[in-house]
Design an enzyme around this catalytic site. Structure first.
Site, PDB file in Angstrom:
ATOM      1  N   PHE A  34       0.822  -1.218   0.000  1.00  0.00           N
ATOM      2  CA  PHE A  34       0.000   0.000   0.000  1.00  0.00           C
ATOM      3  C   PHE A  34       0.852   1.263   0.000  1.00  0.00           C
ATOM      4  O   PHE A  34       0.431   2.308  -0.482  1.00  0.00           O
ATOM      5  CB  PHE A  34      -0.891   0.013   1.246  1.00  0.00           C
ATOM      6  N   CYS A  35       2.048   1.202   0.555  1.00  0.00           N
ATOM      7  CA  CYS A  35       2.833   2.401   0.853  1.00  0.00           C
ATOM      8  C   CYS A  35       3.600   2.887  -0.374  1.00  0.00           C
ATOM      9  O   CYS A  35       4.396   2.135  -0.945  1.00  0.00           O
ATOM     10  CB  CYS A  35       3.815   2.093   1.985  1.00  0.00           C
TER      11      CYS A  35
END
Length: 324
Positions: A34-35
């Site tokens: 996600f990052c």
């Protein structure tokens, strides 16, 4: 071995003759899909042919803990699985903070990704994404085959441009979406939303000055690797979740959209490191102050458009009009 911890982070380098020499199987990378900053590290891992040299553990996209980040990112278990995430392949940790505490028992910072771990000396090497990106560009070259060794995403002749553009792109766009999205009040939001789109306008104009297909023209550089994780999240998350809605990439920035589609569909490593479920569910299910009901929007569909226009002369540069 001496710790590389300084000023709240770890700054070790992979380099011949250094504290952390390049070796296959010695280093482990912790990320979250996600990052955007961990995405940079995973991209350079793919682009430089390091997937068989540096193995991987992937945390779940949520929950992330309280407003101070405790207990932080969690690894999946048989009782609590999440597709695409993995157990901690080294230590079987329940939480990422356990990995940090193995290196520094009194660590009081955030338990962020990416993290590079040295299995040989059993210590944390680096947790700064830009440093990892720069380091891995050349750090493993001595053990790589020529096809990967020759790839240089921070070439000498383009460094002045990369440094100049990278500085404002990081501040106004890569970090700018967070400044707008986490604004505590209207005044702070109004102040920070404009630079996001100012940066997008500048990048769209840059792409209009050459035949592409990359940010600086014909060479894929660090700038593409730093920009892609932000842009691939823009329409899918930042427009609605962070209120970055003065425009969208697909409708208002045709050259940036074409640039992004080309990377996703045509350049190995970009699609493979992009997981829209992890991305969307992280933001929408771990920011309770922004999205208290944790509902994840279905759209936009498709997450990224297909079809590449090879004749760039047919594409008119876009942009959005900014408030005076």
């Amino acid at each position: 071995m001496a710790s590389t911890f300084k000023d709240g982070a770890w700054h070790g380098k992979i380099e011949e003759g250094g504290q952390f020499p390049p070796e296959g199987g010695r280093y482990h990378l912790y990320i979250g899909l996600f990052c955007p900053f961990a995405h940079r590290a995973n991209l350079i891992r793919h682009l430089k042919g390091l997937t068989e040299i540096v193995d991987l553990s992937i945390v779940k996209p949520y929950p992330k803990g309280d407003d101070k980040g405790w207990p932080g990112w969690k690894f999946p278990t048989n009782e609590d699985p999440y597709e695409g995430a993995t157990p901690d392949q080294l230590f079987g940790s329940k939480y990422l903070h356990e990995v940090y505490f193995k290196e520094k028992k009194d660590y009081q910072g955030r338990y962020s990704v990416p993290v590079v771990w040295d299995k040989k000396t059993n210590q944390l090497v680096n947790n700064e994404s830009l440093e990892i990106l720069r380091d891995w560009n050349t750090g493993f070259n001595s053990i790589l085959p020529e096809e990967y060794k020759k790839l240089d995403f921070y070439p000498e002749h383009l460094r002045p441009q990369i440094d100049e553009v990278g500085k404002w792109m990081q501040d106004e766009l890569n970090l700018g979406v967070y400044k707008a999205g986490f604004a505590p009040n209207q005044e702070v939001y109004d102040k920070n939303i404009i630079p996001v789109f100012k940066a997008l306008n500048r990048l769209e104009e840059m792409l209009s000055k050459h035949d592409g297909p990359y940010v600086l023209g014909s060479e894929l550089t660090e700038l593409d690797i730093r920009l892609y994780p932000t842009l691939v999240r823009f329409d899918t998350v930042y427009v609605q979740h962070f209120k970055c809605n003065l425009g969208t990439i697909r409708h208002d920035y045709p050259l940036l959209n074409e640039w992004m589609k080309n990377l996703y569909w045509n350049v190995p490593g970009f699609k493979e490191t992009t997981d829209f479920r992890h991305i969307k569910e992280n933001y929408t299910k771990s920011h309770a102050d922004i999205n208290p009901k944790a509902i994840t929007p279905m759209g936009p569909l498709p997450h990224i458009e297909s079809g590449i226009e090879k004749d760039r002369s047919k594409i008119k540069a876009g942009g959005v009009q900014l408030p005076a």
